[in-house]
Write a protein that holds these residues in place. Structure first.
Motif, mmCIF file in Angstrom:
data_model
loop_
_atom_site.group_PDB
_atom_site.id
_atom_site.type_symbol
_atom_site.label_atom_id
_atom_site.label_comp_id
_atom_site.label_asym_id
_atom_site.label_seq_id
_atom_site.Cartn_x
_atom_site.Cartn_y
_atom_site.Cartn_z
ATOM 1 N N CYS A 172 0.849 -1.189 0.000
ATOM 2 C CA CYS A 172 0.000 0.000 0.000
ATOM 3 C C CYS A 172 0.884 1.238 0.000
ATOM 4 O O CYS A 172 1.767 1.371 0.854
ATOM 5 C CB CYS A 172 -0.922 -0.011 1.210
ATOM 6 S SG CYS A 172 -2.028 1.412 1.278
ATOM 7 N N HIS A 173 0.657 2.109 -0.964
ATOM 8 C CA HIS A 173 1.433 3.340 -1.091
ATOM 9 C C HIS A 173 0.495 4.546 -1.076
ATOM 10 O O HIS A 173 -0.385 4.654 -1.920
ATOM 11 C CB HIS A 173 2.228 3.353 -2.400
ATOM 12 C CG HIS A 173 3.068 2.137 -2.622
ATOM 13 N ND1 HIS A 173 4.364 2.030 -2.201
ATOM 14 C CD2 HIS A 173 2.773 0.954 -3.235
ATOM 15 C CE1 HIS A 173 4.847 0.850 -2.536
ATOM 16 N NE2 HIS A 173 3.892 0.179 -3.169
ATOM 17 N N ARG A 174 0.679 5.408 -0.119
ATOM 18 C CA ARG A 174 -0.061 6.669 -0.038
ATOM 19 C C ARG A 174 -1.563 6.424 0.146
ATOM 20 O O ARG A 174 -2.327 6.439 -0.803
ATOM 21 C CB ARG A 174 0.212 7.541 -1.269
ATOM 22 C CG ARG A 174 1.679 7.926 -1.426
ATOM 23 C CD ARG A 174 1.924 8.682 -2.714
ATOM 24 N NE ARG A 174 1.586 7.878 -3.880
ATOM 25 C CZ ARG A 174 2.386 6.978 -4.420
ATOM 26 N NH1 ARG A 174 3.578 6.746 -3.898
ATOM 27 N NH2 ARG A 174 2.011 6.296 -5.484
ATOM 28 N N MET A 175 -1.938 6.246 1.388
ATOM 29 C CA MET A 175 -3.337 6.052 1.751
ATOM 30 C C MET A 175 -3.704 7.064 2.829
ATOM 31 O O MET A 175 -2.941 7.311 3.755
ATOM 32 C CB MET A 175 -3.566 4.633 2.264
ATOM 33 C CG MET A 175 -4.999 4.361 2.721
ATOM 34 S SD MET A 175 -5.268 2.614 3.108
ATOM 35 C CE MET A 175 -4.233 2.450 4.581
ATOM 36 N N LYS A 176 -4.899 7.644 2.703
ATOM 37 C CA LYS A 176 -5.326 8.671 3.655
ATOM 38 C C LYS A 176 -6.809 8.524 3.960
ATOM 39 O O LYS A 176 -7.620 8.299 3.063
ATOM 40 C CB LYS A 176 -5.042 10.067 3.085
ATOM 41 C CG LYS A 176 -5.332 11.210 4.055
ATOM 42 C CD LYS A 176 -4.936 12.549 3.438
ATOM 43 C CE LYS A 176 -5.209 13.699 4.416
ATOM 44 N NZ LYS A 176 -4.852 15.010 3.835
ATOM 45 N N ASP A 177 -7.152 8.642 5.254
ATOM 46 C CA ASP A 177 -8.550 8.620 5.684
ATOM 47 C C ASP A 177 -9.299 7.427 5.092
ATOM 48 O O ASP A 177 -10.385 7.575 4.519
ATOM 49 C CB ASP A 177 -9.244 9.925 5.289
ATOM 50 C CG ASP A 177 -8.620 11.130 5.976
ATOM 51 O OD1 ASP A 177 -8.601 11.161 7.212
ATOM 52 O OD2 ASP A 177 -8.135 12.030 5.268
ATOM 53 N N ASN A 196 -4.087 8.634 9.027
ATOM 54 C CA ASN A 196 -5.473 8.642 9.480
ATOM 55 C C ASN A 196 -6.267 7.490 8.873
ATOM 56 O O ASN A 196 -7.295 7.689 8.226
ATOM 57 C CB ASN A 196 -6.135 9.980 9.120
ATOM 58 C CG ASN A 196 -5.331 11.171 9.605
ATOM 59 O OD1 ASN A 196 -4.766 11.903 8.811
ATOM 60 N ND2 ASN A 196 -5.256 11.355 10.907
ATOM 61 N N SER A 197 -5.785 6.291 9.098
ATOM 62 C CA SER A 197 -6.403 5.124 8.464
ATOM 63 C C SER A 197 -6.472 3.951 9.433
ATOM 64 O O SER A 197 -5.902 3.972 10.525
ATOM 65 C CB SER A 197 -5.618 4.726 7.207
ATOM 66 O OG SER A 197 -5.690 5.739 6.217
ATOM 67 N N LYS A 212 1.426 7.646 9.877
ATOM 68 C CA LYS A 212 1.026 8.457 11.028
ATOM 69 C C LYS A 212 -0.463 8.271 11.297
ATOM 70 O O LYS A 212 -1.271 8.261 10.379
ATOM 71 C CB LYS A 212 1.321 9.935 10.766
ATOM 72 C CG LYS A 212 0.987 10.856 11.939
ATOM 73 C CD LYS A 212 1.342 12.304 11.620
ATOM 74 C CE LYS A 212 0.999 13.221 12.793
ATOM 75 N NZ LYS A 212 1.316 14.637 12.490
ATOM 76 N N ASP A 213 -0.805 8.108 12.591
ATOM 77 C CA ASP A 213 -2.195 7.966 13.012
ATOM 78 C C ASP A 213 -2.886 6.821 12.276
ATOM 79 O O ASP A 213 -3.859 7.012 11.540
ATOM 80 C CB ASP A 213 -2.960 9.277 12.788
ATOM 81 C CG ASP A 213 -2.588 10.339 13.805
ATOM 82 O OD1 ASP A 213 -2.583 10.036 15.007
ATOM 83 O OD2 ASP A 213 -2.281 11.470 13.397
ATOM 84 N N VAL A 214 -2.366 5.619 12.484
ATOM 85 C CA VAL A 214 -2.938 4.418 11.867
ATOM 86 C C VAL A 214 -3.276 3.410 12.963
ATOM 87 O O VAL A 214 -2.441 3.099 13.813
ATOM 88 C CB VAL A 214 -1.966 3.782 10.858
ATOM 89 C CG1 VAL A 214 -2.571 2.500 10.274
ATOM 90 C CG2 VAL A 214 -1.622 4.767 9.743
ATOM 91 N N ASP A 215 -4.517 2.923 12.964
ATOM 92 C CA ASP A 215 -4.944 1.858 13.863
ATOM 93 C C ASP A 215 -4.793 0.528 13.131
ATOM 94 O O ASP A 215 -5.311 0.368 12.011
ATOM 95 C CB ASP A 215 -6.396 2.058 14.295
ATOM 96 C CG ASP A 215 -6.556 3.232 15.258
ATOM 97 O OD1 ASP A 215 -5.529 3.791 15.691
ATOM 98 O OD2 ASP A 215 -7.704 3.598 15.556
ATOM 99 N N VAL A 216 -4.106 -0.418 13.767
ATOM 100 C CA VAL A 216 -3.780 -1.684 13.111
ATOM 101 C C VAL A 216 -4.387 -2.833 13.921
ATOM 102 O O VAL A 216 -4.038 -3.031 15.093
ATOM 103 C CB VAL A 216 -2.258 -1.874 13.006
ATOM 104 C CG1 VAL A 216 -1.940 -3.143 12.209
ATOM 105 C CG2 VAL A 216 -1.598 -0.649 12.372
ATOM 106 N N TYR A 217 -5.275 -3.583 13.308
ATOM 107 C CA TYR A 217 -5.870 -4.768 13.921
ATOM 108 C C TYR A 217 -5.305 -5.966 13.165
ATOM 109 O O TYR A 217 -5.668 -6.210 12.004
ATOM 110 C CB TYR A 217 -7.390 -4.723 13.821
ATOM 111 C CG TYR A 217 -7.972 -3.550 14.591
ATOM 112 C CD1 TYR A 217 -8.357 -3.687 15.927
ATOM 113 C CD2 TYR A 217 -8.106 -2.299 13.990
ATOM 114 C CE1 TYR A 217 -8.864 -2.613 16.643
ATOM 115 C CE2 TYR A 217 -8.611 -1.212 14.697
ATOM 116 C CZ TYR A 217 -8.985 -1.381 16.019
ATOM 117 O OH TYR A 217 -9.482 -0.313 16.724
#
Length: 300
Positions: A172-177, A196-197, A212-217
């Protein structure tokens, strides 16, 4: 080149370093050829497979050299579009319209050829690129694609569950919201420049770079790696997505931060309660694909 912790790992790392440099030389010498993008992609997959025994310095150096190769190849060979057997449905968010519409789109597919076996047929990879404000549901026609790439994804939900059994590597390259959800697969995932993802997946190897600001499950059977990343939050893989055998322990809470060498806990990642987003789980299972409501749960 840095040495590994054991003689076996050191030998494997040394052999892989030589292999990488030989491939790099060949790719640079033949950068104008049509199949050079496939060779870079395969080399990237080989690097991710070798992360389990490569020392930290080698990982950083090879990743840097791969980025240089990608830039060189992209400059010399602009990507071309091809048809694919994979399809996805998108539910486009329209704030001014109460009812969303659904349409089918054929994403781009790029063939992948093993550079060590030039007689083999190219294998298609799934590619979703430059997509915004959509709920993507990937569906499969039973093709044998092994790589999946997401590029420039913004304000989307990307549901890869139906094609997870095809995936060997996710990039994954460049992902936002955005939110990415995937069933467990026996391979690796590399997420670069995500903000923010939310990422929901089960893999053998997991790496984040510049995020930055990524929640990982996640259910990860090796130590997840973060580099140049901040405000990362990790939690176990949610049961509602897919059940995982208890015989496969997860190391989702054993994060290695390559930019934090002190003994104290890295300030760049924390653990979160796996039950916290139960409202989001219901939204992700909603057949109406409530894109706006789901994206209100991405970290800000």
């Amino acid at each position: 080149m840095a040495s590994a912790g054991s003689s076996a790992n050191a030998n494997a790392a040394a052999k892989f370093w030589d292999y990488f440099q030989a491939e790099k030389t060949q790719i640079t010498a033949h950068v104008a050829q049509n199949d050079v993008q496939n060779r870079v992609r395969e080399l990237d997959s080989k690097v991710r497979e070798a992360l389990i025994y490569l020392p930290a310095y080698d990982q950083k150096q090879l990743t840097k050299e791969l980025d240089g190769l990608r830039a060189l190849v992209q400059k010399s060979n602009p990507a071309s579009s091809r048809n694919t057997g994979f399809r996805f449905k998108t539910a486009t968010a329209r704030p001014s319209v109460a009812k969303q519409t659904v349409e089918e789109i054929v994403p781009v597919t790029e063939p992948v050829t093993n550079p060590t076996d030039h007689g083999s047929a190219p294998t298609p990879s799934i590619l979703f690129s430059k997509i915004a404000n959509q709920w993507i549901v990937a569906t499969s026609n039973d093709n044998d694609a092994t790589d999946c790439e997401l590029r420039d994804i913004s304000h989307c939900v990307v549901d890869l569950r139906a094609v997870s059994h095809h995936i060997r590597a996710l990039n994954c390259h460049r992902m936002k919201d955005s939110i990415v959800i995937c069933h467990p697969f026996a391979g690796s995932a590399t997420i670069r420049d995500a903000q923010n993802s939310i990422v929901i997946l089960g893999v053998q190897q997991l790496r984040f770079e510049g995020c930055k600001d990524v929640d990982v499950y996640t259910h990860c059977t090796s130590h997840p790696v973060i580099e140049r990343s901040t405000s990362m939050r990790f939690s176990p893989y949610p049961a509602f997505v897919h059940s995982i055998e208890k015989s496969q322990p997860s190391l989702h809470d054993k994060i290695e931060d390559f930019n934090w060498l002190r003994r104290q806990h890295s300030p760049n990642w924390t653990l979160i309660d796996p039950e916290t987003p139960n409202v989001l789980w219901k939204l992700l299972e909603d057949p109406k694909h409530p894109l706006h409501d789901a994206l209100t749960h991405v970290p800000q």
